[in-house]
Design a protein around this motif. Sequence first.
Motif, short mmCIF file in Angstrom:
data_model
loop_
_atom_site.label_atom_id
_atom_site.label_comp_id
_atom_site.label_asym_id
_atom_site.label_seq_id
_atom_site.Cartn_x
_atom_site.Cartn_y
_atom_site.Cartn_z
N ASP A 1 0.90 -1.18 0.02
CA ASP A 1 -0.03 0.21 -0.01
C ASP A 1 0.81 1.11 -0.08
N VAL A 2 2.04 1.26 0.67
CA VAL A 2 2.72 2.42 0.63
C VAL A 2 3.62 2.53 -0.49
N GLY A 3 4.22 1.50 -0.90
CA GLY A 3 5.01 1.49 -2.29
C GLY A 3 4.32 1.76 -3.45
N ARG A 4 2.83 1.73 -3.51
CA ARG A 4 2.21 1.90 -4.91
C ARG A 4 1.70 3.51 -4.84
N ASP A 5 2.29 4.25 -3.81
CA ASP A 5 2.11 5.71 -3.95
C ASP A 5 2.58 6.21 -5.14
N ASP A 6 1.85 6.66 -5.88
CA ASP A 6 2.42 7.22 -7.22
C ASP A 6 3.56 8.33 -7.12
N PHE A 7 3.51 9.03 -6.10
CA PHE A 7 4.60 9.90 -5.54
C PHE A 7 5.72 9.49 -5.72
N LEU A 8 6.02 8.35 -5.19
CA LEU A 8 7.24 7.63 -5.09
C LEU A 8 7.80 7.31 -6.44
N TRP A 9 6.89 6.93 -7.38
CA TRP A 9 7.13 6.53 -8.86
C TRP A 9 7.47 7.79 -9.55
N ARG A 10 6.50 8.87 -9.35
CA ARG A 10 6.88 9.91 -10.25
C ARG A 10 8.30 10.52 -9.96
N ARG A 11 8.80 10.57 -8.70
CA ARG A 11 10.22 10.84 -8.50
C ARG A 11 11.21 9.94 -9.23
N LEU A 12 10.92 8.56 -9.34
CA LEU A 12 11.93 7.90 -9.97
C LEU A 12 11.75 8.23 -11.55
N CYS A 13 10.43 8.52 -11.84
CA CYS A 13 10.38 8.84 -13.30
C CYS A 13 11.12 10.28 -13.78
N ALA A 14 11.18 11.09 -12.89
CA ALA A 14 11.63 12.49 -12.92
C ALA A 14 13.16 12.39 -12.86
N SER A 15 13.75 11.56 -12.19
CA SER A 15 15.20 11.27 -12.10
C SER A 15 15.72 10.47 -13.30
N ARG A 16 14.86 9.87 -14.08
CA ARG A 16 15.44 9.15 -15.14
C ARG A 16 15.22 9.83 -16.65
N TRP A 17 13.69 10.24 -16.62
CA TRP A 17 13.21 10.90 -17.88
C TRP A 17 12.30 12.10 -17.39
N PRO A 18 13.46 13.37 -17.18
CA PRO A 18 12.45 14.46 -16.55
C PRO A 18 11.32 14.83 -17.57
N SER A 19 11.43 14.77 -18.86
CA SER A 19 10.51 15.36 -19.80
C SER A 19 9.24 14.74 -19.82
N ILE A 20 9.09 13.48 -19.16
CA ILE A 20 7.62 12.80 -19.12
C ILE A 20 7.02 13.40 -17.91
N CYS A 21 7.36 14.19 -17.14
CA CYS A 21 6.78 14.57 -16.06
C CYS A 21 6.47 16.26 -16.52
N LEU A 22 6.67 16.69 -17.73
CA LEU A 22 6.33 18.03 -18.31
C LEU A 22 4.94 17.84 -18.80
N ASN A 23 4.07 18.84 -18.61
CA ASN A 23 2.61 19.14 -19.13
C ASN A 23 2.94 19.20 -20.70
N SER A 24 2.30 18.59 -21.49
CA SER A 24 2.40 18.48 -22.74
C SER A 24 2.04 19.59 -23.65
N SER A 25 1.00 20.31 -23.15
CA SER A 25 0.53 21.29 -23.66
C SER A 25 1.51 22.63 -23.31
N ASN A 26 2.38 22.49 -22.54
CA ASN A 26 3.22 23.51 -22.31
C ASN A 26 4.76 23.13 -22.30
N SER A 27 5.16 22.35 -23.20
CA SER A 27 6.25 21.62 -23.10
C SER A 27 7.40 22.26 -23.33
N HIS A 28 7.22 23.71 -23.72
CA HIS A 28 8.38 24.53 -24.00
C HIS A 28 8.67 25.04 -22.62
N GLN A 29 7.80 24.89 -21.61
CA GLN A 29 8.37 25.48 -20.15
C GLN A 29 8.66 24.30 -19.42
N ARG A 30 9.82 24.20 -19.22
CA ARG A 30 10.36 22.90 -18.45
C ARG A 30 10.06 22.75 -17.10
#
Length: 274
Positions: free
Chosen positions: A35-64
């Motif tokens: 239950d604790v490990g499924r918190d999407d906040f943890l996985w967003r941190r992992l995604c942001a550390s490897r692929w920061p761009s996939i955490c960007l809002n696609s409608s404003n992708s020019h704003q990092r």
Amino acid sequence: MDEEGQMGEVLKEVFPLLTGRDLAACICVCRQWRDVGRDDFLWRRLCASRWPSICLNSSNSHQRSTIGSSTIGAIRGYRNLFSTIARSKRNRALPAPKLCFRDLEFYVDVWVGRRSVYSAIVAGPVVQSRIKDPPEGICDSMRQHLLSSEYKMSVPVLPYFQFSPSSDVSDSDDGVCSMSMLVRRKDSDQIATIIDGSRFTYVDGLEKRAHAYDYLHISPLYPFLSEIRAWVALLLVERPPNTMAEVFGIELDFLDTASSDDEVLLLLDILDWK
């Protein structure tokens, strides 16, 4: 706070420090860890550390710095996204080759200048079986090379022909040693080129081998495959300095591209057969 609540607080401090592989393993331990490990906040941190761009809002992708609900991670779920992208690659088994060595013939021609010094049609099984009994008169390094477990294809040359490293590697067409090698499919009577008039421009004095190479002619059906080289070597009998060497064998090698029978057959299958 009860014991379970205290454990949950500890997990919330520890889990952000883990790698994706370790966090995925922790989820399998028990219900509370899951239950604790499924918190999407943890996985967003992992995604942001490897692929920061996939955490960007696609409608404003020019704003990092823009991160919002329309990110691909928010849409698909960061845990699901991470597990999909970071899934370890499994070694896929090669498909069974359509060719077999018994259906192949190799046409070998060696020249010194314009003079043919060796011509032979070699059956595929002979190329496949390689030279297993080193002849007399070869150096120790050559003997070790032939007896090693390293994959190689080689054929004996009978009778031996002479090779003069001092003149055959010159720039003069009259003295240069060169080779052509074609391969024929007996099932379809088609022919492809492996080596096309390549010159033996380098002689390894230690291992007594003269080397030449050419780029394979790959079928147009595979436009993204290129720069695959075929190497051939003349295997030399050791002789005193300043004397003509004798060639007792010819070796064919595709280096790292193909290092087994099946890989060689799959590679030959994509040649430009005509």
